[in-house]
Motif scaffolding. Structure first.
Motif, PDB file in Angstrom:
ATOM      1  N   ASN A   1       0.585  -0.888  -0.482  1.00 51.17           N
ATOM      2  CA  ASN A   1       0.285  -0.284  -0.002  1.00 51.17           C
ATOM      3  C   ASN A   1       0.602   0.839  -0.240  1.00 51.17           C
ATOM      4  OD1 ASN A   1       1.151   0.996   2.899  1.00 51.17           O
ATOM      5  ND2 ASN A   1      -0.397  -0.818   2.985  1.00 51.17           N
ATOM      6  N   ARG A   2       0.203   2.568  -0.492  1.00 50.69           N
ATOM      7  CA  ARG A   2       0.944   3.785  -0.412  1.00 50.69           C
ATOM      8  C   ARG A   2       1.495   4.269   0.796  1.00 50.69           C
ATOM      9  NH1 ARG A   2      -2.530   9.317  -0.427  1.00 50.69           N
ATOM     10  NH2 ARG A   2      -2.198   8.524   1.725  1.00 50.69           N
ATOM     11  N   GLU A   3       1.436   3.899   2.460  1.00 56.35           N
ATOM     12  CA  GLU A   3       2.425   4.035   3.079  1.00 56.35           C
ATOM     13  C   GLU A   3       3.164   2.662   3.529  1.00 56.35           C
ATOM     14  OE1 GLU A   3      -1.390   4.024   3.228  1.00 56.35           O
ATOM     15  OE2 GLU A   3      -1.543   5.422   3.700  1.00 56.35           O
ATOM     16  N   GLU A   4       2.873   2.072   3.562  1.00 61.34           N
ATOM     17  CA  GLU A   4       4.350   0.872   3.248  1.00 61.34           C
ATOM     18  C   GLU A   4       5.049   2.066   2.270  1.00 61.34           C
ATOM     19  OE1 GLU A   4       5.427  -3.503   3.406  1.00 61.34           O
ATOM     20  OE2 GLU A   4       2.996  -2.760   2.478  1.00 61.34           O
ATOM     21  N   ALA A   5       4.743   2.223   1.075  1.00 63.61           N
ATOM     22  CA  ALA A   5       5.734   1.761  -0.245  1.00 63.61           C
ATOM     23  C   ALA A   5       6.552   3.969   0.407  1.00 63.61           C
ATOM     24  CB  ALA A   5       5.426   2.544  -1.265  1.00 63.61           C
ATOM     25  N   LEU A   6       6.221   4.406   1.290  1.00 63.40           N
ATOM     26  CA  LEU A   6       6.146   5.732   1.832  1.00 63.40           C
ATOM     27  C   LEU A   6       7.149   5.804   2.973  1.00 63.40           C
ATOM     28  CD1 LEU A   6       3.440   8.050   1.693  1.00 63.40           C
ATOM     29  CD2 LEU A   6       5.194   8.486   0.113  1.00 63.40           C
ATOM     30  N   LYS A   7       7.328   4.580   3.391  1.00 63.81           N
ATOM     31  CA  LYS A   7       8.014   3.946   4.373  1.00 63.81           C
ATOM     32  C   LYS A   7       9.372   4.062   4.058  1.00 63.81           C
ATOM     33  CE  LYS A   7       8.591   1.315   8.867  1.00 63.81           C
ATOM     34  NZ  LYS A   7       7.895   0.882  10.184  1.00 63.81           N
ATOM     35  N   ILE A   8       9.142   3.185   2.694  1.00 59.92           N
ATOM     36  CA  ILE A   8      10.240   2.698   2.189  1.00 59.92           C
ATOM     37  C   ILE A   8      10.857   3.365   1.991  1.00 59.92           C
ATOM     38  CG2 ILE A   8      10.758   0.268   0.101  1.00 59.92           C
ATOM     39  CD1 ILE A   8       8.843  -0.937   1.401  1.00 59.92           C
TER      40      ILE A   8
ATOM     41  N   LYS B   1       2.286  12.229  -4.618  1.00 62.22           N
ATOM     42  CA  LYS B   1       2.540  12.582  -2.759  1.00 62.22           C
ATOM     43  C   LYS B   1       4.439  12.442  -3.462  1.00 62.22           C
ATOM     44  CE  LYS B   1       2.790  12.308   1.128  1.00 62.22           C
ATOM     45  NZ  LYS B   1       2.905  13.723   1.727  1.00 62.22           N
ATOM     46  N   ILE B   2       5.229  11.727  -4.181  1.00 59.81           N
ATOM     47  CA  ILE B   2       6.704  11.821  -4.378  1.00 59.81           C
ATOM     48  C   ILE B   2       6.403  12.624  -5.006  1.00 59.81           C
ATOM     49  CG2 ILE B   2       6.479   9.481  -3.210  1.00 59.81           C
ATOM     50  CD1 ILE B   2       7.189   8.796  -6.208  1.00 59.81           C
ATOM     51  N   ARG B   3       6.606  13.193  -6.512  1.00 55.02           N
ATOM     52  CA  ARG B   3       6.733  14.520  -7.164  1.00 55.02           C
ATOM     53  C   ARG B   3       6.546  15.529  -6.111  1.00 55.02           C
ATOM     54  NH1 ARG B   3       8.939  11.210  -9.182  1.00 55.02           N
ATOM     55  NH2 ARG B   3       8.424  10.559 -11.955  1.00 55.02           N
ATOM     56  N   ALA B   4       5.842  15.516  -5.363  1.00 56.69           N
ATOM     57  CA  ALA B   4       5.088  16.867  -4.313  1.00 56.69           C
ATOM     58  C   ALA B   4       6.499  16.937  -3.087  1.00 56.69           C
ATOM     59  CB  ALA B   4       3.813  16.308  -4.160  1.00 56.69           C
ATOM     60  N   GLU B   5       6.864  15.357  -3.149  1.00 60.66           N
ATOM     61  CA  GLU B   5       8.276  15.534  -2.104  1.00 60.66           C
ATOM     62  C   GLU B   5       9.669  16.019  -3.000  1.00 60.66           C
ATOM     63  OE1 GLU B   5       7.711  12.289   0.262  1.00 60.66           O
ATOM     64  OE2 GLU B   5       5.875  13.315   1.473  1.00 60.66           O
ATOM     65  N   ASN B   6       9.584  16.404  -4.420  1.00 55.69           N
ATOM     66  CA  ASN B   6      10.862  16.275  -4.647  1.00 55.69           C
ATOM     67  C   ASN B   6      11.090  15.267  -5.054  1.00 55.69           C
ATOM     68  OD1 ASN B   6      12.229  18.017  -6.820  1.00 55.69           O
ATOM     69  ND2 ASN B   6      13.446  18.901  -5.463  1.00 55.69           N
ATOM     70  N   ILE B   7      11.111  13.672  -5.322  1.00 49.57           N
ATOM     71  CA  ILE B   7      11.655  12.517  -5.051  1.00 49.57           C
ATOM     72  C   ILE B   7      11.335  12.115  -6.826  1.00 49.57           C
ATOM     73  CG2 ILE B   7      11.658  10.015  -5.204  1.00 49.57           C
ATOM     74  CD1 ILE B   7      10.359  10.869  -1.936  1.00 49.57           C
ATOM     75  N   LYS B   8      12.336  12.809  -7.247  1.00 49.19           N
ATOM     76  CA  LYS B   8      12.744  12.070  -9.067  1.00 49.19           C
ATOM     77  C   LYS B   8      12.968  11.242  -9.153  1.00 49.19           C
ATOM     78  CE  LYS B   8      14.672  17.007  -9.041  1.00 49.19           C
ATOM     79  NZ  LYS B   8      15.719  17.546  -9.897  1.00 49.19           N
TER      80      LYS B   8
END
Length: 751
Positions: free
Chosen positions: A42-49, A75-82
């Motif tokens: 799920n998304r929460e587990e992905a963000l934690k990893i 979400k990850i683009r908003a946090e500038n993860i490329k």
């Protein structure tokens, strides 16, 4: 997310999977030398990893009952993860697929069936972008290390979107942005809007190969200030995309050579540690150089910077095209061997260069003179570092040609010295402002006039030197007028900052150009004593006018008494001879009375300041239709004594009295070079040639003999001349010549 792994290590993939993308047996069948998988549900587990580990790509379904891959992407683009994100999906909705791409997805693949399992072949295609991303970053890391060692500003942009893809440290400092900020900008963000049409044209010329150099291009810093730069640019291919790369040289430094050199030295001193660090990074990048040598060589040979590699003995082992052009090296390398010592003008300079390299490994900001193989004398700014190239110790050098700047600085110093002598010996206070209104220089007279030191003068503003009641909007209007190229003279009440004392000044503003930069020069003259004299003269005139009025009144009273007694004497006298004498006395007394009353009209002559007057608004007294007047001057104003209206009326009265047979009067005007001519003419009998000049003398004429004499006096107060140049029997023609400065077109306050 920053990556620092070798391009030969397995590609790390995070899979957001509820069991529909990859099976355990499938994961085992894919070689771990190529791929390394981590799965989450799920998304929460992905963000934690993602917060704990680094990955090269993410594979996900767009949306399942268990998770929303599109929301994770945003979400990850908003946090500038490329990290590249690839959707492996059975969703064929074009709107959703378009939203995925617009949200930053690297791509998507449609499943042939809901239960299609990912294969190694598909997986390799899916994560191709991740491999390219890492390869690109290794190249850019190397290129950045080289270009950051260059003292000039360098910036690169995509030729299609014009968005910036690289900026070195120097251009970041110059523009006032961080590197991350610049990479979010495009061409239009660093150039003023009013010049974008020309800048876009220059960009197209450089990327198409029509030009590689542009002079004095306006560039806008982050704080909004403008500087001018010479730009040398070209187009290169980087990672399969056409890229424009440009070198910026700030030419505003030429204006103040000595200060510029001091600032440069300070910048070099403060940035030496950074340069050493950057050059060491370049040394560390040699291993990477071999991995991407083809692309690196393409970039180095196309950047507008001179770069060479030379052995410690002086043999040139590599020189890019700009170095060939700068030093006159032969394309076949025939003058490579022993070439370096030959071009140094002073052997001691080369010894200092090599000693610095041997001792510190790097050297930056060394200025030296060279004689190229083509015989040209050049002054260069050098930076270099010791490297190991093809198994031998060498020096990697970057060369910046500053010959023109040195010559400009020398010429500027000579011009500046002469200009300084002029302004320091000026009778007036002199203030020099930049285009923003900041005071950049003053002379000694200004320091004495305002009671300030040189440093204080430069720290104060125009408001500090103005009386508190002065409206600064007036100054801004005048300033815009001067910047448009119009000189302005005006009166102002000035203030001394220290004691607050006020004094009157006359200010002359003009725009000047010094070494391709625009300034505003102000000549300020203290007119306090003149104002006192004018006030004293005004008071004296008032007293004289009062005395004249009283005297004239008393004389006219006595004349009336004398005139009355003459009347009685004529009535009572019976002797015809005596009566004739009395009549002559009466006529003389009437003439005296008329002259005294006539001079009353000119009592204010010269006692008031000149004003702007429109001949088109003239009205003539007591015309009664005797001689009609046609006034054709409608668009001109003249600067004259307030009695100018009376002067024109006297010209009319003169025509009525003396222009026998006249049927009309015509008033016309025309420019004559910088002067303006006004013609007042009638169609009467004209004036004899021998009388053309005498009529302007005092006591000449049939009436008072003062009319034309006083007209000339009124006009001469502001430098206007008058003469009669008509033809006998064709009418009188009075020509008034107005010099430059005392006439203007109506509505033009700049003249």
């Amino acid at each position: 997310m920053k990556r620092s792994r070798s391009i030969n290590s397995p590609i790390r993939i995070l899979i957001l999977d509820d069991g529909s993308i990859i099976k355990k047996d499938e994961e085992a069948s894919i070689p771990d030398r190529i791929f390394s998988f981590t799965t989450c549900k799920n998304r929460e587990e992905a963000l934690k990893i993602l917060a704990e580990k680094e990955f090269d790509a993410i594979i996900s379904e767009i949306k399942t009952p268990s998770y929303d891959g599109l929301t994770l992407l945003k979400k990850i683009r908003a946090e500038n993860i490329k990290i590249p994100v690839i959707f492996f999906t059975e969703n064929k909705n074009p709107e959703i697929l378009a939203e995925a791409i617009n949200s930053g997805a690297s791509g998507y693949y449609i499943k042939r069936s809901p239960h299609q399992e990912i294969t190694e072949e598909i997986l390799e295609k899916v994560i191709e972008s991740a491999g390219k991303t890492r390869y690109t970053e290794s190249n850019i890391s190397l290129i950045s290390a080289v270009l950051d060692a260059v003292p000039g500003g360098i910036i690169a942009s995509d030729t299609i979107t014009k968005k910036f893809v690289f900026a070195n440290e120097a251009i970041c400092r110059t523009l006032g942005y961080s590197r991350d900020e610049i990479l979010r900008l495009s061409l239009a963000d660093i150039h003023p809007a009013w010049d974008m049409e020309r800048v876009s044209g220059l960009f197209m010329d450089m990327t198409s190969g029509k030009a590689d150099f542009a002079r004095e291009v306006p560039v806008q810093r982050k704080d909004g200030t403008i500087f001018y730069a010479d730009i040398r640019g070209s187009e290169i291919e980087l990672n399969g995309r056409k890229t424009a790369i440009a070198l910026f040289s700030d030419v505003t430094e030429r204006t103040e050579a000595e200060k510029a050199l001091d600032r440069k030295k300070e910048e070099l001193d403060t940035s030496e540690e950074k340069i050493i660090q950057q050059l060491h990074q370049l040394s560390d990048a040699q291993e990477m150089f071999r991995e991407s040598e083809g692309q690196f060589k393409h970039v180095i040979e196309n950047i507008p910077i001179s770069l060479s590699i030379v052995t410690l003995e002086g043999d040139v082992v590599y020189a890019n095209p700009k170095a060939h052009e700068l030093f006159g090296l032969n394309p076949d390398g025939s003058n490579y061997r022993g070439g370096a010592p030959v071009v140094w003008k002073e052997p001691s300079g080369r010894k200092l260069w090599l000693d610095g390299i041997r001792k510190n490994g790097v050297i930056s900001g060394l200025q030296a003179d060279f004689t190229t193989f083509s015989g040209e004398e050049k002054t260069l700014l050098l930076s270099g570092m010791k490297i190991n190239y093809k198994n031998q110790p060498c020096v990697l050098s970057v060369h910046q040609d500053i010959t023109d700047r040195i010559l400009a600085e020398k010429a500027l110093k000579e011009t500046t010295d002469a200009f300084r002598t002029y302004i320091d010996n000026s009778y007036d206070a002199v203030l020099i402002h930049d285009t923003e209104g900041r005071i950049v220089d003053v002379n000694k007279k200004m320091l004495a006039m305002y009671g300030v030191t040189y440093e204080e003068a430069l720290n104060h503003t125009i408001r500090d030197y103005s009386a508190p009641n002065k409206n600064m909007d007036d100054v801004r209007k005048i300033w815009r007028d001067v910047m448009a190229g119009n000189n302005r003279i005006f009166f102002w009440q000035a203030r001394r900052p220290h004691d607050g004392s006020l004094f009157n000044v006359e200010v002359f503003l003009t725009r000047i150009e010094l070494d391709n930069r625009t300034f505003v020069l102000a000549n300020v003259r203290d007119i306090t004593e003149r104002k006192k004299a004018e006030k004293a003269l005004y008071l004296a005139n008032r007293k004289l006018k009062l005395l004249s009025s009283v005297t004239r009144h008393d004389i006219l009273n006595q004349i009336m008494v004398f005139f009355g007694n003459l009347e009685f004497a004529i009535e009572d006298c019976t002797d015809e001879n005596i009566t004739e004498y009395l009549r002559k006395m009466k006529k003389a007394v009437m003439s005296i009375q008329h002259q005294i009353e006539f001079t009353k009209e000119y009592d204010d002559l010269g006692s008031k300041a000149p004003v702007w007057f429109s001949p088109g608004s003239l009205t003539f007294k007591d015309t009664n239709g005797i001689i009609p007047v046609k006034n054709e001057i409608l668009d001109v104003e003249i600067f004259a004594d307030p009695m100018i209206d009376l002067a024109f009326n006297n010209l009319y009265d003169n025509a009525v009295r003396h222009a026998e047979g006249a049927t009309g009067i015509r008033i016309t005007g025309r420019p004559d070079n910088e002067d303006y001519i006004i013609i007042f003419e009638d169609d009467g009998c004209g004036i004899l040639d021998e009388m053309k000049e005498k009529i302007f003398e005092r006591n000449v004429g049939k009436n008072t003999g003062l009319g034309l004499f006083l007209i000339r006096e009124i006009l001469s107060i502001t430098g206007i001349t008058i003469r009669e140049n008509g033809n006998l029997k064709e009418g009188a023609r009075f020509e008034m010549r107005l010099p430059k400065g005392v006439w203007r077109m109506r509505g033009d306050s700049h003249s």
